[in-house]
Design a protein around this motif. Structure first.
Motif, PDB file in Angstrom:
ATOM      1  N   ASP A 140       0.850  -1.198   0.000  1.00  0.00           N
ATOM      2  CA  ASP A 140       0.000   0.000   0.000  1.00  0.00           C
ATOM      3  C   ASP A 140       0.878   1.237   0.000  1.00  0.00           C
ATOM      4  N   ILE A 141       1.090   1.817  -1.167  1.00  0.00           N
ATOM      5  CA  ILE A 141       2.017   2.939  -1.302  1.00  0.00           C
ATOM      6  C   ILE A 141       1.464   4.240  -0.724  1.00  0.00           C
ATOM      7  N   CYS A 142       0.199   4.250  -0.320  1.00  0.00           N
ATOM      8  CA  CYS A 142      -0.354   5.463   0.308  1.00  0.00           C
ATOM      9  C   CYS A 142       0.394   5.808   1.591  1.00  0.00           C
ATOM     10  N   GLY A 143       0.930   4.813   2.251  1.00  0.00           N
ATOM     11  CA  GLY A 143       1.686   5.036   3.472  1.00  0.00           C
ATOM     12  C   GLY A 143       3.163   5.242   3.245  1.00  0.00           C
ATOM     13  N   GLY A 144       3.571   5.301   1.969  1.00  0.00           N
ATOM     14  CA  GLY A 144       4.985   5.471   1.648  1.00  0.00           C
ATOM     15  C   GLY A 144       5.562   4.230   1.006  1.00  0.00           C
ATOM     16  N   VAL A 145       6.678   4.409   0.326  1.00  0.00           N
ATOM     17  CA  VAL A 145       7.375   3.340  -0.389  1.00  0.00           C
ATOM     18  C   VAL A 145       8.722   3.117   0.283  1.00  0.00           C
ATOM     19  N   PHE A 146       9.168   1.869   0.332  1.00  0.00           N
ATOM     20  CA  PHE A 146      10.444   1.566   0.976  1.00  0.00           C
ATOM     21  C   PHE A 146      11.568   1.524  -0.052  1.00  0.00           C
ATOM     22  N   ASP A 147      12.684   2.079   0.331  1.00  0.00           N
ATOM     23  CA  ASP A 147      13.856   2.155  -0.536  1.00  0.00           C
ATOM     24  C   ASP A 147      14.754   0.943  -0.305  1.00  0.00           C
ATOM     25  N   ALA A 148      15.473   0.556  -1.362  1.00  0.00           N
ATOM     26  CA  ALA A 148      16.461  -0.518  -1.220  1.00  0.00           C
ATOM     27  C   ALA A 148      17.626  -0.288  -2.170  1.00  0.00           C
ATOM     28  N   GLY A 149      18.013   0.961  -2.323  1.00  0.00           N
ATOM     29  CA  GLY A 149      19.197   1.274  -3.101  1.00  0.00           C
ATOM     30  C   GLY A 149      19.001   1.364  -4.594  1.00  0.00           C
ATOM     31  N   THR A 150      17.813   1.007  -5.098  1.00  0.00           N
ATOM     32  CA  THR A 150      17.564   1.075  -6.530  1.00  0.00           C
ATOM     33  C   THR A 150      16.097   1.416  -6.781  1.00  0.00           C
ATOM     34  N   VAL A 151      15.846   2.237  -7.788  1.00  0.00           N
ATOM     35  CA  VAL A 151      14.489   2.692  -8.076  1.00  0.00           C
ATOM     36  C   VAL A 151      13.595   1.562  -8.570  1.00  0.00           C
ATOM     37  N   VAL A 152      14.184   0.470  -9.060  1.00  0.00           N
ATOM     38  CA  VAL A 152      13.365  -0.676  -9.477  1.00  0.00           C
ATOM     39  C   VAL A 152      12.555  -1.199  -8.291  1.00  0.00           C
ATOM     40  N   TYR A 153      13.127  -1.146  -7.118  1.00  0.00           N
ATOM     41  CA  TYR A 153      12.425  -1.614  -5.910  1.00  0.00           C
ATOM     42  C   TYR A 153      11.187  -0.758  -5.644  1.00  0.00           C
ATOM     43  N   TRP A 154      11.300   0.538  -5.852  1.00  0.00           N
ATOM     44  CA  TRP A 154      10.139   1.425  -5.753  1.00  0.00           C
ATOM     45  C   TRP A 154       9.089   1.018  -6.797  1.00  0.00           C
ATOM     46  N   ALA A 155       9.553   0.775  -8.013  1.00  0.00           N
ATOM     47  CA  ALA A 155       8.638   0.449  -9.111  1.00  0.00           C
ATOM     48  C   ALA A 155       7.832  -0.809  -8.817  1.00  0.00           C
ATOM     49  N   LEU A 156       8.456  -1.813  -8.219  1.00  0.00           N
ATOM     50  CA  LEU A 156       7.749  -3.057  -7.911  1.00  0.00           C
ATOM     51  C   LEU A 156       6.614  -2.817  -6.918  1.00  0.00           C
ATOM     52  N   GLN A 157       6.865  -1.993  -5.918  1.00  0.00           N
ATOM     53  CA  GLN A 157       5.823  -1.694  -4.927  1.00  0.00           C
ATOM     54  C   GLN A 157       4.670  -0.911  -5.564  1.00  0.00           C
ATOM     55  N   ILE A 158       5.013   0.021  -6.430  1.00  0.00           N
ATOM     56  CA  ILE A 158       3.980   0.828  -7.092  1.00  0.00           C
ATOM     57  C   ILE A 158       3.137  -0.022  -8.032  1.00  0.00           C
ATOM     58  N   LEU A 159       3.770  -0.845  -8.849  1.00  0.00           N
ATOM     59  CA  LEU A 159       3.033  -1.624  -9.841  1.00  0.00           C
ATOM     60  C   LEU A 159       2.176  -2.707  -9.197  1.00  0.00           C
ATOM     61  N   LEU A 160       2.622  -3.243  -8.066  1.00  0.00           N
ATOM     62  CA  LEU A 160       1.779  -4.174  -7.317  1.00  0.00           C
ATOM     63  C   LEU A 160       0.529  -3.448  -6.835  1.00  0.00           C
ATOM     64  N   PHE A 161       0.689  -2.256  -6.299  1.00  0.00           N
ATOM     65  CA  PHE A 161      -0.435  -1.452  -5.820  1.00  0.00           C
ATOM     66  C   PHE A 161      -1.404  -1.125  -6.955  1.00  0.00           C
ATOM     67  N   LEU A 162      -0.859  -0.884  -8.147  1.00  0.00           N
ATOM     68  CA  LEU A 162      -1.699  -0.525  -9.290  1.00  0.00           C
ATOM     69  C   LEU A 162      -2.501  -1.709  -9.836  1.00  0.00           C
ATOM     70  N   GLY A 163      -2.076  -2.936  -9.507  1.00  0.00           N
ATOM     71  CA  GLY A 163      -2.881  -4.090  -9.871  1.00  0.00           C
ATOM     72  C   GLY A 163      -2.352  -4.967 -10.977  1.00  0.00           C
ATOM     73  N   PHE A 164      -1.141  -4.728 -11.478  1.00  0.00           N
ATOM     74  CA  PHE A 164      -0.594  -5.548 -12.555  1.00  0.00           C
ATOM     75  C   PHE A 164      -0.327  -6.971 -12.073  1.00  0.00           C
ATOM     76  N   LYS A 165      -0.455  -7.938 -12.981  1.00  0.00           N
ATOM     77  CA  LYS A 165      -0.316  -9.344 -12.622  1.00  0.00           C
ATOM     78  C   LYS A 165       0.936 -10.007 -13.192  1.00  0.00           C
TER      79      LYS A 165
END
Length: 299
Positions: free
Chosen positions: A196-221
């Motif tokens: 749930d990115i409404c509460g913020g996204v967690f960092d792990a040294g690479t923006v791809v990690y942000w992208a995975l959290q966002i796209l999961l929230f958006l509903g992609f399968k």
């Protein structure tokens, strides 16, 4: 004048609030019930935002994440089936071969050093750009709000939320342990991943990690990741040359942060019914973490 306000802020706020010093007193925000920033006023001007809550599960199907590793140069995107394309940082250089619908930039160094790419991104009316409040502020300061034709979706680092105290890296597990949307690494419980990115996204040294959290929230399968090489860290990104490459800090974080973080992400995504394919066959990220498949075989 900015230095004057910064000094006032430092004298009147604890160190845990230091990440806000360049935004105060220029920003006014309102948060929605879910915790995300829903309204923003920057330097007296309202900034239109796409509400994050409206994006929850509004997509389905496949998405391509375009990272920026050198392996991108070996990919022919002309045969790729129609799907949503999510660009990262300098991937917009591929605009003649890919149509980007979604984009993310959270690296302030990229914003400062690649203004020509950034200007093209914000000028695209068919694009939604996910970025932080610091990113929005820098874009407006450099280009003005009138030049921003893309839609803006404001995201936050869960540990550095605006006008809230930072969460130190060694307190992540304690601070977020009661949130049912957040999962923690078995290797290090202070490495987290959210659904749930409404509460913020967690960092792990690479923006791809942000992208995975966002796209999961958006509903992609199903997610395909291009350019996730994570090796030859001294090599230029696919759109750079030796003369103009920006520094990479991936090697510093690879073993202790990136590997356990992506292991966690893979487990959460699998539990949520999301497939992930790494199109970089020579990626330093093991196939045991994310399945590797060639671009030719994938499409």
């Amino acid at each position: 004048m900015n230095t004057f306000f910064k000094q006032i802020y430092r004298y009147t706020h604890l160190r845990a609030y230091r990440h806000n010093e360049n935004l105060w007193p220029f920003c006014r925000i309102t948060r929605a019930p879910g915790g995300e920033i829903s309204h923003l006023n920057y330097k007296g001007e309202p900034v239109p935002l796409i509400p994050l809550a409206a994006w929850r599960n509004c997509f389905s199907g496949d998405a391509l994440i375009t990272a920026t590793g050198p392996s991108i140069n070996q990919m022919d995107f002309s045969h790729m089936p129609k799907m949503t394309v999510f660009g990262l940082n300098g991937a917009y250089v591929l605009k003649d071969r890919l149509i980007f619908q979604l984009y993310i930039i959270v690296d302030m160094n990229f914003i400062e050093c690649r203004p020509h790419i950034l200007k093209a991104i914000i000028s695209d009316p068919g694009l939604t750009l996910f970025t932080t409040l610091h990113g929005i502020a820098r874009i407006i300061d450099r280009f003005t709000l009138l030049t921003v034709r893309c839609r803006l979706a404001l995201i936050e680092d869960a540990c550095y939320r605006i006008f809230q105290p930072k969460v130190p890296s060694n307190e992540v597990a304690r601070r977020f342990s009661q949130d049912p949307h957040i999962y923690f690494s078995s290797y290090n419980s202070d490495i987290a991943f959210t659904t749930d990115i409404c509460g913020g996204v967690f960092d792990a040294g690479t923006v791809v990690y942000w992208a995975l959290q966002i796209l999961l929230f958006l509903g992609f399968k199903r997610l395909y990741i291009a350019g996730l090489d994570l090796n030859d860290f001294n090599q230029p990104r696919f759109y750079e040359t030796e003369q103009d490459k920006l520094p990479s800090f991936l090697v510093k974080h690879f073993e202790k942060l990136i590997i356990p973080a992506f292991t966690l992400a893979s487990c959460v995504l699998q539990k949520q019914g999301v497939e992930v394919k790494n199109l970089s066959l020579n990626s330093a990220l093991s196939h045991l973490i994310i399945e590797k498949v060639s671009y030719h075989d994938a499409f």
